[in-house]
Design an enzyme around this catalytic site. Structure first.
Site, PDB file in Angstrom:
ATOM      1  N   PRO A  10     -33.699   3.543 -14.638  1.00  0.00           N
ATOM      2  CG  PRO A  10     -35.184   2.832 -12.999  1.00  0.00           C
ATOM      3  CD  PRO A  10     -34.940   3.954 -13.971  1.00  0.00           C
ATOM      4  CG  ASN A  11     -32.356  -1.873 -13.090  1.00  0.00           C
ATOM      5  OD1 ASN A  11     -31.361  -2.049 -12.393  1.00  0.00           O
ATOM      6  ND2 ASN A  11     -33.563  -1.737 -12.572  1.00  0.00           N
ATOM      7  NE  ARG A  18     -33.253  -4.827 -16.892  1.00  0.00           N
ATOM      8  CZ  ARG A  18     -34.144  -3.862 -16.934  1.00  0.00           C
ATOM      9  NH1 ARG A  18     -33.924  -2.777 -17.673  1.00  0.00           N
ATOM     10  NH2 ARG A  18     -35.253  -3.943 -16.235  1.00  0.00           N
ATOM     11  CE1 TYR A  23     -36.616  -4.694 -20.913  1.00  0.00           C
ATOM     12  CE2 TYR A  23     -35.390  -6.126 -19.416  1.00  0.00           C
ATOM     13  CZ  TYR A  23     -36.475  -5.303 -19.676  1.00  0.00           C
ATOM     14  OH  TYR A  23     -37.409  -5.078 -18.704  1.00  0.00           O
ATOM     15  CG  ASN A  75     -36.921   2.714 -21.494  1.00  0.00           C
ATOM     16  OD1 ASN A  75     -37.699   2.555 -20.546  1.00  0.00           O
ATOM     17  ND2 ASN A  75     -36.392   1.706 -22.152  1.00  0.00           N
ATOM     18  CB  ALA A  78     -39.054  -0.253 -12.767  1.00  0.00           C
ATOM     19  CD  GLU A  99     -44.708   5.602 -21.444  1.00  0.00           C
ATOM     20  OE1 GLU A  99     -45.630   6.451 -21.420  1.00  0.00           O
ATOM     21  OE2 GLU A  99     -44.788   4.488 -20.907  1.00  0.00           O
ATOM     22  CG  HIS A 101     -41.768   1.118 -22.252  1.00  0.00           C
ATOM     23  ND1 HIS A 101     -41.117   1.349 -21.063  1.00  0.00           N
ATOM     24  CD2 HIS A 101     -42.844   1.929 -22.268  1.00  0.00           C
ATOM     25  CE1 HIS A 101     -41.814   2.250 -20.366  1.00  0.00           C
ATOM     26  NE2 HIS A 101     -42.858   2.620 -21.080  1.00  0.00           N
ATOM     27  NE  ARG A 108     -41.361  -7.916 -19.576  1.00  0.00           N
ATOM     28  CZ  ARG A 108     -40.355  -7.184 -19.078  1.00  0.00           C
ATOM     29  NH1 ARG A 108     -40.112  -5.977 -19.587  1.00  0.00           N
ATOM     30  NH2 ARG A 108     -39.624  -7.653 -18.094  1.00  0.00           N
TER      31      ARG A 108
HETATM   32  C1  DQA Z   1     -38.753  -1.200 -19.915  1.00  0.00           C
HETATM   33  C2  DQA Z   1     -39.982  -1.939 -19.347  1.00  0.00           C
HETATM   34  C3  DQA Z   1     -40.091  -1.733 -17.854  1.00  0.00           C
HETATM   35  O1  DQA Z   1     -41.214  -2.439 -17.347  1.00  0.00           O
HETATM   36  C4  DQA Z   1     -38.855  -2.254 -17.146  1.00  0.00           C
HETATM   37  O2  DQA Z   1     -38.934  -1.983 -15.763  1.00  0.00           O
HETATM   38  C5  DQA Z   1     -37.596  -1.701 -17.727  1.00  0.00           C
HETATM   39  C6  DQA Z   1     -37.477  -1.603 -19.178  1.00  0.00           C
HETATM   40  C7  DQA Z   1     -38.539  -1.507 -21.400  1.00  0.00           C
HETATM   41  O3  DQA Z   1     -37.790  -0.753 -22.029  1.00  0.00           O
HETATM   42  O4  DQA Z   1     -39.072  -2.488 -21.933  1.00  0.00           O
HETATM   43  O5  DQA Z   1     -36.649  -1.406 -17.003  1.00  0.00           O
HETATM   44  O6  DQA Z   1     -38.966   0.190 -19.775  1.00  0.00           O
END
Ligand code: DQA
Length: 146
Positions: A10-11, A18, A23, A75, A78, A99, A101, A108
């Site tokens: 998501p997102n 964003r 990011y 990735n 959240a 995994e 990020h 954070r």
């Molecule tokens: C994320 C870190 C997560 O905490 C966050 O909710 C994201 C992006 C990252 O790539 O740093 O959506 O996965």
């Protein structure tokens, strides 16, 4: 030919605009084309999938073995921090998962420090900006090429 599935939760479709201070300004399309080129150079096929929906991500993980996917780079956004369903989906398939990020989640908010998927993935790469994906791709290719 080996095939790597790159999955974004998501997102992550919002990358580029964003929270660029966290990011960066690279878009998801840019990340995907960079990864596609990196894999192609090694003779590896790629597929890409992004969804804001937990169930859609779970469906895609479940389908991966039947589609000849050899490796998943994920990735989970959240969902990483609370989706037991996603964790169970990863555990239910034999396909190895890395995994990823973009940000260093440990520097954070505290709710980002926990990854519920960590115990069922092969390893984590985080905190290197979009290079986290490139590093994961490097590892996946190395594993596939033996
Ligand atoms: C994320 C870190 C997560 O905490 C966050 O909710 C994201 C992006 C990252 O790539 O740093 O959506 O996965």
């Amino acid at each position: 030919m080996s095939k790597i599935l790159v999955m974004h939760g998501p997102n992550l479709n919002m990358l580029g605009t964003r929270e660029p201070e966290i990011y960066g300004s690279t878009t998801l399309a840019d990340i995907n084309s960079m990864l596609e080129a990196q894999a192609a150079e090694a003779g590896v096929d790629t597929e890409f999938f992004q969804s804001n929906y937990e169930g859609a991500l779970i469906d895609r993980i479940q389908q991966a073995p039947g589609e000849g996917i050899d490796f998943i780079i994920l990735n989970a956004g959240a969902f990483t921090h609370y989706s037991i369903a996603l964790r169970d989906a990863i555990a239910s398939v034999a396909v190895p998962v890395i995994e990823v990020h973009i940000s260093n989640v440990h520097t954070r908010e505290e709710f980002r420090h926990k990854s519920v998927i960590a115990p069922v993935v092969m390893g984590q790469i985080l905190g290197f900006g979009t290079d986290s994906y490139a590093a994961a791709m490097y590892v996946a290719i190395r594993k596939l090429k033996g």
